[in-house]
Design a protein around this motif. Structure first.
Motif, PDB file in Angstrom:
ATOM      1  N   LYS A  51     -12.264  13.899  10.175  1.00 34.37           N
ATOM      2  CA  LYS A  51     -12.487  12.945   9.083  1.00 34.37           C
ATOM      3  C   LYS A  51     -13.410  13.525   8.029  1.00 34.37           C
TER       4      LYS A  51
ATOM      5  N   GLY B  17     -13.203  11.454   4.919  1.00 36.12           N
ATOM      6  CA  GLY B  17     -13.304  10.253   4.086  1.00 36.12           C
ATOM      7  C   GLY B  17     -12.400   9.153   4.583  1.00 36.12           C
TER       8      GLY B  17
ATOM      9  N   ILE C 277     -23.901   4.721   2.300  1.00 35.59           N
ATOM     10  CA  ILE C 277     -23.296   5.822   3.058  1.00 35.59           C
ATOM     11  C   ILE C 277     -22.142   6.334   2.219  1.00 35.59           C
TER      12      ILE C 277
ATOM     13  N   ARG D  27     -19.929   9.956   0.327  1.00 38.08           N
ATOM     14  CA  ARG D  27     -19.828  11.331  -0.122  1.00 38.08           C
ATOM     15  C   ARG D  27     -20.686  11.418  -1.378  1.00 38.08           C
TER      16      ARG D  27
ATOM     17  N   GLN E  77     -17.924  10.527  -8.477  1.00 40.38           N
ATOM     18  CA  GLN E  77     -17.192   9.268  -8.397  1.00 40.38           C
ATOM     19  C   GLN E  77     -18.055   8.099  -7.916  1.00 40.38           C
ATOM     20  N   LYS E  78     -19.067   8.396  -7.113  1.00 34.68           N
ATOM     21  CA  LYS E  78     -19.748   7.327  -6.377  1.00 34.68           C
ATOM     22  C   LYS E  78     -20.894   6.644  -7.130  1.00 34.68           C
TER      23      LYS E  78
ATOM     24  N   LEU F 107     -27.315   7.802   3.475  1.00 33.18           N
ATOM     25  CA  LEU F 107     -26.730   8.868   4.293  1.00 33.18           C
ATOM     26  C   LEU F 107     -25.579   9.457   3.504  1.00 33.18           C
TER      27      LEU F 107
ATOM     28  N   THR G  16     -23.498  13.414   2.084  1.00 39.12           N
ATOM     29  CA  THR G  16     -23.461  14.859   1.898  1.00 39.12           C
ATOM     30  C   THR G  16     -22.438  15.156   0.811  1.00 39.12           C
TER      31      THR G  16
ATOM     32  N   GLY H 166     -26.289  14.691   5.267  1.00 39.38           N
ATOM     33  CA  GLY H 166     -25.401  15.234   6.300  1.00 39.38           C
ATOM     34  C   GLY H 166     -24.305  14.240   6.603  1.00 39.38           C
TER      35      GLY H 166
ATOM     36  N   ALA I 120     -21.711  10.170  12.032  1.00 42.06           N
ATOM     37  CA  ALA I 120     -20.993   8.914  12.299  1.00 42.06           C
ATOM     38  C   ALA I 120     -21.879   7.903  13.033  1.00 42.06           C
TER      39      ALA I 120
ATOM     40  N   GLY J  14     -12.135   1.810  -0.973  1.00 41.49           N
ATOM     41  CA  GLY J  14     -13.496   1.662  -0.452  1.00 41.49           C
ATOM     42  C   GLY J  14     -13.429   1.030   0.923  1.00 41.49           C
ATOM     43  N   LEU J  15     -14.057   1.666   1.879  1.00 41.68           N
ATOM     44  CA  LEU J  15     -14.138   1.078   3.217  1.00 41.68           C
ATOM     45  C   LEU J  15     -15.538   0.555   3.472  1.00 41.68           C
ATOM     46  N   GLY J  16     -16.503   1.176   2.807  1.00 45.86           N
ATOM     47  CA  GLY J  16     -17.902   0.805   3.029  1.00 45.86           C
ATOM     48  C   GLY J  16     -18.140  -0.691   2.895  1.00 45.86           C
TER      49      GLY J  16
HETATM   50  P1  ADP Z   1     -14.149   7.816   0.402  1.00 44.45           P
HETATM   51  O1  ADP Z   1     -12.836   7.802   1.132  1.00 44.45           O
HETATM   52  O2  ADP Z   1     -14.034   7.936  -1.087  1.00 44.45           O
HETATM   53  O3  ADP Z   1     -15.120   8.807   0.958  1.00 44.45           O
HETATM   54  P2  ADP Z   1     -14.520   5.146   1.519  1.00 44.45           P
HETATM   55  O4  ADP Z   1     -15.550   4.093   1.267  1.00 44.45           O
HETATM   56  O5  ADP Z   1     -13.091   4.733   1.390  1.00 44.45           O
HETATM   57  O6  ADP Z   1     -14.855   6.391   0.585  1.00 44.45           O
HETATM   58  O7  ADP Z   1     -14.684   5.729   2.993  1.00 44.45           O
HETATM   59  C1  ADP Z   1     -15.811   6.417   3.362  1.00 44.45           C
HETATM   60  C2  ADP Z   1     -15.895   6.403   4.871  1.00 44.45           C
HETATM   61  O8  ADP Z   1     -16.609   7.550   5.317  1.00 44.45           O
HETATM   62  C3  ADP Z   1     -16.656   5.210   5.414  1.00 44.45           C
HETATM   63  O9  ADP Z   1     -16.173   4.918   6.700  1.00 44.45           O
HETATM   64  C4  ADP Z   1     -18.101   5.744   5.460  1.00 44.45           C
HETATM   65  O10 ADP Z   1     -18.886   5.028   6.385  1.00 44.45           O
HETATM   66  C5  ADP Z   1     -17.848   7.177   5.913  1.00 44.45           C
HETATM   67  N1  ADP Z   1     -18.854   8.156   5.477  1.00 44.45           N
HETATM   68  C6  ADP Z   1     -19.030   8.658   4.224  1.00 44.45           C
HETATM   69  N2  ADP Z   1     -20.033   9.562   4.192  1.00 44.45           N
HETATM   70  C7  ADP Z   1     -20.507   9.634   5.460  1.00 44.45           C
HETATM   71  C8  ADP Z   1     -21.566  10.401   6.095  1.00 44.45           C
HETATM   72  N3  ADP Z   1     -22.318  11.251   5.397  1.00 44.45           N
HETATM   73  N4  ADP Z   1     -21.762  10.228   7.420  1.00 44.45           N
HETATM   74  C9  ADP Z   1     -21.003   9.363   8.124  1.00 44.45           C
HETATM   75  N5  ADP Z   1     -20.009   8.614   7.612  1.00 44.45           N
HETATM   76  C10 ADP Z   1     -19.763   8.749   6.289  1.00 44.45           C
END
Ligand code: ADP
Length: 471
Positions: free
Chosen positions: A15, A17, A293, A295, A299-300, A322, A324, A349, A352, A375-377
């Protein structure tokens, strides 16, 4: 219906994203609806065949199951391109220079695989540029092959910011002819865009929310492909992602110190204390914690957030992040942490388990995205009783509704203008609402009870596949 679901990343195997979450969950939901779904992905080095109980099917394929289901998943084995690589696409922000060759090989392997298995899919569902070439191979290279007669292809784009562009000179490495190097095929500003194979040749195009499906047809969000997408407008659909509540559920989550539910909310504050301690912040149940949390990518919305943070830090709250990604954001957040050590928890970093603690321990969740396909967050936040603060764009616009303290309507704090002032205003509204204990508790319970499970979205995908088959 027989569906081959192709994705470069699938939870829990690999994974980077949100696509991985979709690819781990949607096939399971489709199977529950009675369909024969099989998943195809590369076997990266970090996917240990023993740990995941994978069996060697033939020289270039491992076979396994998506955990918690009977969905077969097949892994393309190629030591040079995947099995010997530590990461998926890049190391320290620098792409592997042979990504085109890697994913062209992957795409060819997918079609070779179903033929060898003599399993003809009704639908091939490709996801993002890494699987885009399958569309052109299916329609051109295998165009006259009776085996694939009637097989339709759906191409889902999870983020228009990643089009898979490569230098023109690499075209022969795809096995395709120069006739493909024209603007209405794979050419993109004198480069090749592998995603264009999907956009041009797919029977139907899909993205991960209705609003984003409209946005990508505009100049602002189309990343240079809005013209093409407008021309195919009647074939462009949007289906909002669901969430896998088997994995994301504070009542059962094994990674958080205390499990909780809408009827057992007090335990959530124990998770908050743990989160504060872990981040070296004053441990105080009454201080609102804003989690993030992400990336660390343009974009973010990190630029407007950085501008607003000094003001936010003057308010009574803590911010735990959190993430990276881009070095400039690592530096920027490090500066903020040094400036506000008592208010900022910084975790650079990918982690999960920590992500789960942040969802569990936060009161609010920050998503000031410039654009956001789905967006899943925010959906995870809802389930964990965390109220999202979001910019009104893409899937955030479709899933988060502004809260009105007077009427109790809404489920988040929404701002529209892409500016630090608008963001700050939304944070202030959230903090005012937080102070009203009764209203806040009601809001938390409400968001926890929202249903963004895959059931509804999976049915919409079946409708989409039916449309492709009827076309
Ligand atoms: P994108 O697909 O654009 O990265 P989303 O919000 O659709 O954004 O999904 C991001 C997913 O990745 C979520 O489940 C989020 O919790 C997870 N995630 C993103 N960055 C990290 C990180 N540094 N550590 C752990 N989980 C992360």
């Amino acid at each position: 219906m027989k569906v081959l679901f192709v994705s470069p990343e699938v939870v829990p195997f690999a994974k980077t994203g949100g696509l991985a979450d979709v690819a781990g969950a949607l096939p399971k939901a489709l199977e529950e609806l009675g369909h024969d779904v099989r998943v195809f992905m590369p076997r990266y080095k970090k996917i240990d065949p023993i740990k995941f109980n994978l069996k060697k099917l033939n020289a270039e394929t491992f076979e396994g199951k998506i955990p918690g289901s009977d969905v077969p998943i097949y892994f393309y084995e190629n030591e040079n391109y995947f099995g010997g690589r530590d990461e998926l696409y890049q190391v320290k922000g620098v792409d592997y220079e042979d990504n085109l060759e890697r994913f062209a090989a992957f795409c060819q392997a997918a079609l070779r695989f179903v033929k060898e298995q003599n399993w003809r899919p009704d639908i091939i569902h490709c996801n993002d540029w890494q699987s885009g070439l399958i569309a052109v191979y299916l329609k051109v290279s295998y165009g006259n092959d009776p085996f694939f007669k009637g097989t339709k292809l759906v191409y889902s784009v999870h983020n228009m910011g990643y089009l898979g562009t490569f230098p023109k000179k690499k075209l022969p490495l795809t096995g395709l002819g120069w006739d493909q190097f024209v603007p209405d095929k794979l050419e993109f500003w004198d480069k090749i865009a592998l995603s264009k194979a999907g956009f041009v040749y797919a029977d139907l195009i899909n993205t991960v929310s209705e609003t984003y499906a409209k946005e990508i047809q505009t100049e602002e969000y189309g990343h240079g492909l809005d013209g093409l997408l407008r021309a195919r407008s009647k074939d462009v659909y949007g289906i909002v992602n669901g969430l896998d509540y088997d994995l994301w559920n504070p009542a059962t989550d094994p990674k958080i110190p205390e499990n909780y539910s809408p009827t057992k909310l007090a335990a959530k504050s124990e998770d908050k204390l743990e989160l504060q301690l872990k981040n070296g912040l004053p441990a105080k149940k009454t201080t609102p914690v804003i989690g993030m949390i992400t990336r660390l990518a343009d974009q973010k919305g990190l630029d407007i957030l950085a501008e607003a943070l000094p003001e936010i830090m003057k308010l009574d709250c803590q911010f735990v992040v959190l993430g990276t990604g881009d070095l400039k954001y690592h530096e920027l957040l490090t500066r903020l942490k040094n400036e506000f050590p008592e208010h900022v928890g910084l975790n650079l970093g990918f982690d999960a388990a920590l992500a789960q603690l942040i969802y569990a321990g936060s009161d609010m969740f920050m998503m000031p995205s410039r654009y956001e396909p789905c967006g899943l967050g925010q959906l995870i936040s809802f389930k964990y009783g965390v109220v999202p603060i979001v910019r009104k764009t893409g899937g955030l616009a479709d899933t988060v509704h502004n809260f009105d303290l007077k009427t109790g309507a809404g489920d988040g704090f929404v701002f529209e203008e892409y500016s630090s002032a608008a963001l700050l205003d939304a944070v202030k509204r959230a903090l005012v609402a937080y102070k009203n204990k009764t209203a806040w508790k009601k809001l938390v319970k409400k968001v926890m009870n929202l249903d963004y499970s895959w059931n509804t979205s999976a049915k919409e995908y079946v409708n989409l596949y039916d449309k492709a088959l009827a076309g």
